[in-house]
Design an enzyme around this catalytic site. Structure first.
Site, PDB file in Angstrom:
ATOM      1  N   ASN A 172       0.878  -1.406  -0.081  1.00 28.41           N
ATOM      2  CA  ASN A 172      -0.097  -0.038   0.130  1.00 28.41           C
ATOM      3  C   ASN A 172       0.830   1.224   0.209  1.00 28.41           C
ATOM      4  O   ASN A 172       0.378   2.192  -0.750  1.00 28.41           O
ATOM      5  CB  ASN A 172      -0.985   0.002   1.127  1.00 28.41           C
ATOM      6  CG  ASN A 172      -0.293  -0.473   2.496  1.00 28.41           C
ATOM      7  OD1 ASN A 172       0.671  -0.817   2.716  1.00 28.41           O
ATOM      8  ND2 ASN A 172      -1.149   0.062   3.568  1.00 28.41           N
ATOM      9  N   SER A 248      -0.469  -8.393   6.417  1.00 26.54           N
ATOM     10  CA  SER A 248      -1.726  -8.660   7.255  1.00 26.54           C
ATOM     11  C   SER A 248      -1.394  -9.615   8.623  1.00 26.54           C
ATOM     12  O   SER A 248      -0.344 -10.113   8.687  1.00 26.54           O
ATOM     13  CB  SER A 248      -2.484  -9.631   6.223  1.00 26.54           C
ATOM     14  OG  SER A 248      -1.790 -10.593   5.892  1.00 26.54           O
ATOM     15  N   GLY A 252       1.354 -12.588   9.224  1.00 25.58           N
ATOM     16  CA  GLY A 252       2.115 -12.296  10.443  1.00 25.58           C
ATOM     17  C   GLY A 252       2.439 -13.493  11.139  1.00 25.58           C
ATOM     18  O   GLY A 252       3.202 -13.723  11.844  1.00 25.58           O
ATOM     19  N   GLU A 269       4.336  -5.593  12.102  1.00 24.11           N
ATOM     20  CA  GLU A 269       3.460  -4.285  11.980  1.00 24.11           C
ATOM     21  C   GLU A 269       2.093  -4.832  11.128  1.00 24.11           C
ATOM     22  O   GLU A 269       2.344  -5.036   9.974  1.00 24.11           O
ATOM     23  CB  GLU A 269       4.341  -3.122  11.465  1.00 24.11           C
ATOM     24  CG  GLU A 269       5.338  -2.842  11.954  1.00 24.11           C
ATOM     25  CD  GLU A 269       4.782  -1.873  13.347  1.00 24.11           C
ATOM     26  OE1 GLU A 269       3.783  -1.799  13.589  1.00 24.11           O
ATOM     27  OE2 GLU A 269       5.833  -1.977  14.206  1.00 24.11           O
ATOM     28  N   CYS A 303      -3.268   0.775   6.925  1.00 25.10           N
ATOM     29  CA  CYS A 303      -3.355   0.040   8.244  1.00 25.10           C
ATOM     30  C   CYS A 303      -3.893   0.768   9.573  1.00 25.10           C
ATOM     31  O   CYS A 303      -4.646   0.314  10.145  1.00 25.10           O
ATOM     32  CB  CYS A 303      -2.171  -0.721   8.588  1.00 25.10           C
ATOM     33  SG  CYS A 303      -0.785   0.819   8.937  1.00 25.10           S
ATOM     34  N   GLU A 480       8.257   0.586  15.346  1.00 24.77           N
ATOM     35  CA  GLU A 480       8.998   1.105  14.326  1.00 24.77           C
ATOM     36  C   GLU A 480       9.014   2.512  14.785  1.00 24.77           C
ATOM     37  O   GLU A 480       8.273   3.217  15.499  1.00 24.77           O
ATOM     38  CB  GLU A 480       8.448   1.079  13.107  1.00 24.77           C
ATOM     39  CG  GLU A 480       8.290  -0.373  12.394  1.00 24.77           C
ATOM     40  CD  GLU A 480       8.072  -0.552  11.081  1.00 24.77           C
ATOM     41  OE1 GLU A 480       6.867  -0.340  10.388  1.00 24.77           O
ATOM     42  OE2 GLU A 480       8.852  -1.071  10.243  1.00 24.77           O
TER      43      GLU A 480
HETATM   44  P1  NAD Z   1       0.270  -9.438   3.065  1.00 24.61           P
HETATM   45  O1  NAD Z   1       0.351  -9.857   4.446  1.00 24.61           O
HETATM   46  O2  NAD Z   1      -0.647 -10.275   1.969  1.00 24.61           O
HETATM   47  O3  NAD Z   1       1.730  -9.497   2.329  1.00 24.61           O
HETATM   48  C1  NAD Z   1       2.748  -8.654   2.849  1.00 24.61           C
HETATM   49  C2  NAD Z   1       3.934  -9.229   2.339  1.00 24.61           C
HETATM   50  O4  NAD Z   1       4.278 -10.630   2.821  1.00 24.61           O
HETATM   51  C3  NAD Z   1       4.144  -9.313   1.072  1.00 24.61           C
HETATM   52  O5  NAD Z   1       5.460  -8.909   0.620  1.00 24.61           O
HETATM   53  C4  NAD Z   1       3.969 -10.797   0.679  1.00 24.61           C
HETATM   54  O6  NAD Z   1       4.554 -11.328  -0.665  1.00 24.61           O
HETATM   55  C5  NAD Z   1       4.591 -11.289   1.757  1.00 24.61           C
HETATM   56  N1  NAD Z   1       4.157 -12.623   2.353  1.00 24.61           N
HETATM   57  C6  NAD Z   1       2.953 -13.376   1.882  1.00 24.61           C
HETATM   58  N2  NAD Z   1       2.847 -14.516   2.430  1.00 24.61           N
HETATM   59  C7  NAD Z   1       3.924 -14.790   3.229  1.00 24.61           C
HETATM   60  C8  NAD Z   1       4.507 -15.914   3.864  1.00 24.61           C
HETATM   61  N3  NAD Z   1       3.955 -17.073   4.124  1.00 24.61           N
HETATM   62  N4  NAD Z   1       5.797 -15.927   4.435  1.00 24.61           N
HETATM   63  C9  NAD Z   1       6.579 -14.708   3.951  1.00 24.61           C
HETATM   64  N5  NAD Z   1       6.041 -13.508   3.345  1.00 24.61           N
HETATM   65  C10 NAD Z   1       4.843 -13.749   2.928  1.00 24.61           C
HETATM   66  O7  NAD Z   1      -0.124  -7.832   3.114  1.00 24.61           O
HETATM   67  P2  NAD Z   1      -0.554  -6.925   1.804  1.00 24.61           P
HETATM   68  O8  NAD Z   1      -1.929  -7.324   1.312  1.00 24.61           O
HETATM   69  O9  NAD Z   1       0.542  -6.761   0.992  1.00 24.61           O
HETATM   70  O10 NAD Z   1      -0.761  -5.625   2.723  1.00 24.61           O
HETATM   71  C11 NAD Z   1      -1.993  -5.291   3.238  1.00 24.61           C
HETATM   72  C12 NAD Z   1      -1.782  -5.411   4.931  1.00 24.61           C
HETATM   73  O11 NAD Z   1      -0.527  -4.859   5.373  1.00 24.61           O
HETATM   74  C13 NAD Z   1      -3.115  -5.026   5.526  1.00 24.61           C
HETATM   75  O12 NAD Z   1      -3.253  -6.049   6.424  1.00 24.61           O
HETATM   76  C14 NAD Z   1      -2.357  -3.784   6.383  1.00 24.61           C
HETATM   77  O13 NAD Z   1      -3.146  -3.467   7.549  1.00 24.61           O
HETATM   78  C15 NAD Z   1      -1.100  -4.115   6.556  1.00 24.61           C
HETATM   79  N6  NAD Z   1      -0.038  -2.962   6.819  1.00 24.61           N
HETATM   80  C16 NAD Z   1       0.442  -2.958   8.138  1.00 24.61           C
HETATM   81  C17 NAD Z   1       1.074  -1.730   8.356  1.00 24.61           C
HETATM   82  C18 NAD Z   1       1.367  -1.203   9.739  1.00 24.61           C
HETATM   83  O14 NAD Z   1       2.542  -0.604   9.659  1.00 24.61           O
HETATM   84  N7  NAD Z   1       0.979  -1.899  10.511  1.00 24.61           N
HETATM   85  C19 NAD Z   1       1.325  -0.958   7.198  1.00 24.61           C
HETATM   86  C20 NAD Z   1       0.776  -1.194   5.975  1.00 24.61           C
HETATM   87  C21 NAD Z   1       0.009  -2.333   5.818  1.00 24.61           C
END
Ligand code: NAD
Length: 500
Positions: A172, A248, A252, A269, A303, A480
């Protein structure tokens, strides 16, 4: 008909893997077609890293860490290297903006400040923070020697880098998320393997280009591209000392489990379902503006955005009127149009997810105050109208789960205790908002919310590099930004001297 590509191909970085200071072709299976969410048209294809690329990137980061050149460089040398990186990126602002708008679909109005200028500010903050002394002096103390004269003893407390950091980031705010990880990691003397989202690899590859030109030592920053498999390979690698993840809560949890057998440190995060508390004494015009912003910013793909609006019953009808007006005033359109307030979602699956949540809520009896469907214009991209749902319970899926789209729910409350209970009745704990004319009361309410951050009357509206940011519960582990964010990337060592 395939809509026109919105970005000159020459603006795109080369789709390679940046490993040990060199570019190599990915050896993995397949490639990710990167789409422009505003048109649905392909921007290009980025090959997936294979296990050999991930292993090589970790080996390069490990070697650069173990050689000690970066970890033991003077704080000034690391600081200067990070300033050079920031300078390189500053010279690429127009290209970065073009690329980030194309790969995220974020409206240019928001992207200029939040997707490009803010990450640069963060990077300069970390360049400066790198100068922090690594030794923390403690006052010498007299250590009694049993049966003998007193002996003077003293100690030094040193902060040391972990070693190799695997940084895995979401789509995002790609440049910001990437910088928020590599900034403190590198400032503290770690080396990094960065894996961006497969939807938004280009801004990370531009970062690698900038690192190469800035002369960052080989292996200090490595970038590999690909999806879940590439991320998973990084989390399983025993040579990685710390996994720093933003994304997500579901992913996580996977990462925490994958790192558990080796007890690798994990920073998380994650997502949120933040509450906006509108008190009886709130300036309702301000509250509605904040409410609309939290539904429409980057099409709800943030987020921290507050998507549960908890409103005192005495002002609920007026809040709904004002919120509906503020939300419908936000122009949904192509990201490159400066008049656009809200752009598309990242992929068709995200539009389907949002539509599914709205349909489920309507089936359960929710009212649709605004939105509730895809717009007729623009066509081709992945758009959904900003949507406000009423008549929703705090236990409904639309009030409990992160939709990550432009959907907000409004729920009334009768007392502040009830508002706090509703706000805290969430698996997440990332952010919260209070709107009240009484700053003291707002501050007290903020103290009762179980979240990492609370904004009063809108807060500053951006992620400051110098204050801690993070969540509780399913919103994450660790912080962070700021001194505390830097500390996450260091370990303490106490060295004790005998006075003789
Ligand atoms: P996502 O969790 O689908 O993917 C994030 C990253 O993880 C990507 O690079 C993806 O390729 C990788 N990934 C996916 N599966 C994995 C695995 N099993 N092992 C290791 N890496 C893996 O998230 P998204 O759809 O890209 O982003 C949206 C999410 O991010 C939302 O839930 C949002 O709230 C969160 N977010 C949180 C913050 C924060 O600082 N708290 C900031 C921005 C976004």
């Amino acid at each position: 008909m395939v809509p026109a590509v919105s970005l000159a191909p020459s603006a795109l970085p080369r789709p390679g893997q940046y490993v040990g200071g060199e570019w190599r072709n990915a050896s993995g299976a397949g490639q990710e077609t990167v789409l422009d969410p505003a048109t649905g048209a392909p921007l290009g294809a980025v090959p997936n890293a294979g296990p050999a690329d991930v292993a090589a990137a970790v080996a390069a980061a490990r070697a650069a860490s173990d050689a000690g050149g970066w970890a033991e460089a003077t704080p000034r040398a690391r600081s200067e290297a990070l300033y050079r990186l920031a300078d390189e990126l500053s010279g690429m602002v127009a290209r970065l903006l073009d690329v980030v708008v194309a790969e995220t679909g974020c409206p240019v109005r928001l992207a200029r400040s939040q997707q490009v200028e803010l990450p640069l500010r963060h990077l300069e903050y970390w360049a400066e923070a790198a100068r922090r002394p690594e030794l923390t002096g403690r006052a010498p103390v007299v250590t009694p020697r049993p049966g003998g004269p007193a002996t003077l003893g003293a100690w030094a407390v040193r902060r040391e880098p972990y070693g190799v950091v695997a940084a895995i980031t979401p789509y995002n705010f790609p440049l910001l998320e990437n910088v928020m990880k590599l900034g403190p990691a590198l400032a503290a003397g770690n080396t990094v393997v960065l894996k961006p989202s497969p939807y938004t690899p280009y801004s990370a590859l531009l970062l690698a280009e900038a690192a190469e030109r800035a002369g960052l030592p080989a292996g200090v920053l490595n970038v590999v591209t690909g999806g879940a498999e590439v991320g998973a390979a990084l989390t399983r690698d025993a040579r990685v000392d710390l996994v720093s993840f933003t994304g997500s809560d579901a992913v996580g949890a996977h990462i925490l489990a994958a790192a558990a057998p080796r007890l690798t440190k994990v920073l998380l995060e994650l997502g949120g379902k933040s509450a906006l508390l509108v008190c009886a004494d709130a300036d309702l015009e301000l509250a509605a503006r904040i409410g609309a912003r939290n539904i429409t910013t980057h099409a709800g793909q943030g987020c921290v955005l507050a998507t549960r609006h908890l409103v005192h019953a005495s002002v609920l009808p007026e809040y709904l009127d004002r919120l509906a007006a503020a939300v419908t005033a936000v122009r949904v359109g192509p990201p490159r149009d400066p008049a656009t307030g809200m752009g598309p979602l990242i992929r068709p699956a995200a539009v389907e997810r949002v539509a599914g949540y709205v349909a489920g809520a309507v089936r359960d009896g929710a009212g649709v105050l605004t939105g509730g469907s895809a717009p007729t214009e623009p066509t081709g991209g992945f758009y959904y109208r900003p949507t406000v749902l009423t008549g929703v319970g705090n236990d409904w899926p639309v009030a409990r789960e992160e939709i990550f789209g432009p959907v907000g729910v409004v729920i009334g409350f009768g007392s502040e205790d009830e508002a706090v209970a509703l706000a805290n009745d969430s698996a997440y704990g990332l952010a919260g908002h209070v709107v009240s004319r009484d700053a003291g009361r707002a501050f007290q309410l903020a103290g009762r919310l179980r979240t990492g951050t609370v904004d009063i009357n809108g807060g500053p509206g951006y992620t400051n590099p110098d204050v801690p940011f993070g969540g509780r519960g399913r919103s994450g582990l660790g912080r962070e930004n700021g001194a505390e964010g830097l500390d996450e990337y260091t370990q303490l060592k106490t060295i004790k001297f005998h006075g003789g």
